[in-house]
Design a protein around this motif. Structure first.
Motif, PDB file in Angstrom:
ATOM      1  N   PHE A 182      27.960 103.869  98.135  1.00 38.39           N
ATOM      2  CA  PHE A 182      28.834 103.777  96.970  1.00 38.39           C
ATOM      3  C   PHE A 182      30.236 103.357  97.384  1.00 38.39           C
ATOM      4  O   PHE A 182      30.801 103.866  98.342  1.00 38.39           O
ATOM      5  N   GLN A 374      26.354 101.309  92.560  1.00 41.19           N
ATOM      6  CA  GLN A 374      27.576 101.520  91.784  1.00 41.19           C
ATOM      7  C   GLN A 374      27.258 102.121  90.418  1.00 41.19           C
ATOM      8  O   GLN A 374      27.957 103.025  89.940  1.00 41.19           O
ATOM      9  N   GLY A 377      26.547 105.797  90.734  1.00 38.90           N
ATOM     10  CA  GLY A 377      27.777 106.563  90.870  1.00 38.90           C
ATOM     11  C   GLY A 377      28.512 106.719  89.553  1.00 38.90           C
ATOM     12  O   GLY A 377      29.049 107.787  89.235  1.00 38.90           O
TER      13      GLY A 377
END
Length: 439
Positions: A182, A374, A377
Motif C-alpha cells: 500500500f 490501493q 486500503g
C-alpha cells in the motif's frame, strides 16, 4: 524503516495497556544523521503550524457567535491529542507489530535515543492533524466536553490503529496493508481520509444545525463570519504542508525538492480546477471554494508526491479541485451538515489521491495489482474510520450527550460553553445579561 532491537513488554497487549509504565525506545539508528534530525524537527514544527491554519479557516467559516468555541477545539486538539498519542497512540501505531494489526510496545516512552525522540515528535503532529479535521465539520452544535472525548479516541485509537496497518514497522513487524504494498507516502488516507471519515460519522450522529435545511430538505446558506481568516488559514495550511510532505522523507536528501514541487503544483491545480469547474457550470468562483479546493489538491497529492511526476501531480490536483467543489452538494442532498466541507476536502480528496498514487506510480503506470491494493486500503480506512468513529460518537450521545441544547445553539457556543465571546462589541446584551449566565 528497518527493524532494530528495543525493549518491549512481553505481556499481552490488553494487559500491557492496563499496566502501562514508561519504557525505553530503540537503540539509536546510525543511518540518520544530524542533518536528518534537524530537517525532520523543523518539518514537525511546520506541521504543528497547521493547527493555526485549521483554527483560522474553521473559525472564519463558522458564525461569529461560535468563533471562540472553534478555536478552543483546535487548541486543545493539539494539547490533549499530544498527551494521548504519547501515552498510547504512538505504541499502537509504531510499536512492535507482530500481528500486522497494531503495535504492542513503545507506550508512554520516558527515555529514548535522539532519533526516536525526533520521530515521535514528528508523528505527534500528524496525529493532531488527523484529529482536528473533525472539529470544523461538527462546529456550532457539539458539546465541548463531548468533542474532546471524541478527539481523545481519534488520536489514541482510531488514527494510530489504521496508521499501524499502513505504516507500522518502526518497532519491528509490518502492518498488513504495508506488507501488501500500500502506497501512502505522507497520509492522504492515513491522516486525511481517516480524519474525514471521523468527521462524517460525527455529523451523522449530531444532525444538522438549526435552520440549515428547510422543511422539504432544501439547504439554506449559513455563511461564515470572516473570509479573511479563511484565506489566511488556507495560506498557513499550504505553507505548513511543505513540512508535512517534505518531512515525511525522514531524511535530508535530494528527494525533497521534487516532493515539494509536486506538493505545490497539487495545491495550485486544485484551486485552478475548482475555478474552471465553477466557470464551466456558469457559477461564480467563490473564495471559500477556492481555498478548500487548494487544500483538497494538497490532500490528494500527499499520497503520491514522492512517486509521481509533476504532470501527474497537476492532474491529481485538478481532479481534487473538482471533487472538493462538488462534494458538498452530495452531502447537502443527504442532509448532512458539514460546516467547513471537511468530508469533501479530506475524505473524498484523500480517496482520490490514494487511488492516484497507484495509478500514476512513476515507472509503472496503471498497474492493476497496485490499484487493487490501493482500493483495499481505501475501503479499509472507510470501514474502520467511519465505523469506529460512529460507534464512539453514538456512545457519547447515549451517555453524557453530544448535542448542545437549542437555546445554547441559538445563543452561540462561545458564551454558553466558555463564558466569553470573540466579538463582545457586537453582542453586548448577550454577554452582560446576568440571567443568561445561569441558563
Amino acid at each position: 524503516m528497518a527493524s532494530r532491537p528495543f525493549h518491549r513488554w512481553r505481556l499481552p497487549p490488553v494487559v500491557a495497556l492496563a499496566l502501562i509504565s514508561p519504557i525505553a525506545l530503540a537503540a539509536d539508528d546510525p543511518s540518520h544523521t544530524a542533518a536528518d534530525t534537524v530537517w525532520v524537527a523543523v518539518s514537525a514544527a511546520l506541521v504543528f503550524f497547521m493547527q493555526a491554519g485549521f483554527a483560522l479557516l474553521e473559525s472564519g467559516m463558522a458564525r461569529s457567535k461560535n468563533a471562540v468555541n472553534v478555536l478552543m477545539k483546535n487548541y486543545l486538539d493539539a494539547c490533549v491529542g499530544g498527551l494521548i498519542f504519547w501515552l498510547v497512540g504512538f505504541g499502537l501505531m509504531f510499536g512492535h507489530n507482530a500481528t500486522g494489526w497494531f503495535g504492542a510496545s513503545y507506550f508512554a516512552p520516558n527515555s529514548a535515543t535522539p532519533w526516536d525522540w525526533t520521530f515521535l515528535f514528528f508523528q505527534m503532529m500528524f496525529a493532531a492533524t488527523s484529529t482536528t479535521i473533525a472539529s470544523g465539520a461538527m462546529a456550532e452544535r457539539i458539546h465541548f466536553r463531548a468533542y474532546l472525548i471524541g478527539a481523545c479516541v481519534i488520536s489514541g485509537l482510531i488514527y494510530p490503529v489504521f496508521g499501524s496497518w499502513a505504516w507500522g514497522s518502526h518497532g519491528g513487524g509490518d502492518g498488513w496493508l504495508k506488507a501488501l504494498g500500500f502506497i501512502d507516502f505522507a497520509g492522504s488516507t492515513v491522516v486525511h481520509s481517516i480524519g474525514g471519515w471521523c468527521a462524517l460519522a460525527g455529523i451523522i450522529v449530531l444532525g444538522p444545525r438549526l435552520g440549515r435545511f428547510g422543511p422539504r430538505g432544501e439547504p439554506r446558506p449559513m455563511p461564515g463570519h470572516n473570509l479573511s481568516l479563511v484565506a489566511l488559514g488556507g495560506f498557513i495550511l499550504w505553507f505548513s504542508w511543505f513540512g508535512f510532505n517534505g518531512g515525511s522523507t525522514l531524511t535530508a536528501d535530494g528527494d525533497i525538492g521534487k516532493i515539494l514541487v509536486n506538493t505545490h503544483l497539487g495545491a495550485c491545480a486544485g484551486a485552478v480546477g475548482a475555478a474552471l469547474f465553477s466557470a464551466a457550470l456558469g457559477q461564480r468562483v467563490l473564495l471559500t471554494a477556492t481555498v478548500n479546493a487548494s487544500i483538497g489538491g494538497l490532500v490528494a497529492v500527499t499520497a503520491g508526491c514522492a512517486t509521481m511526476e509533476p504532470g501527474y501531480a497537476i492532474l491529481t490536483g485538478l481532479v481534487a479541485g473538482v471533487i472538493a467543489t462538488s462534494g458538498p452538494a452530495l452531502l447537502a442532498k443527504m442532509r448532512w451538515d458539514d460546516v467547513v466541507d471537511a468530508v469533501s476536502v479530506h475524505a473524498f480528496c484523500g480517496v482520490w489521491g490514494t487511488l492516484a498514487a497507484g495509478l500514476f506510480y512513476n515507472g509503472d503506470l496503471f498497474n492493476p495489482n497496485r490499484i487493487v491494493v490501493q482500493a483495499v486500503g481505501i475501503l479499509a480506512a472507510f470501514v474502520w474510520g467511519l465505523g469506529a468513529a460512529w460507534l464512539t460518537y453514538l456512545l457519547i450521545a447515549r451517555t453524557i450527550g453530544i448535542r448542545s441544547t437549542t437555546l445554547h445553539e441559538q445563543r452561540g457556543l462561545d458564551f454558553t460553553e466558555h463564558a466569553e465571546i470573540g466579538y463582545p462589541e457586537f453582542q453586548h446584551m448577550q454577554t452582560f445579561n446576568p440571567d443568561s449566565l445561569h441558563r
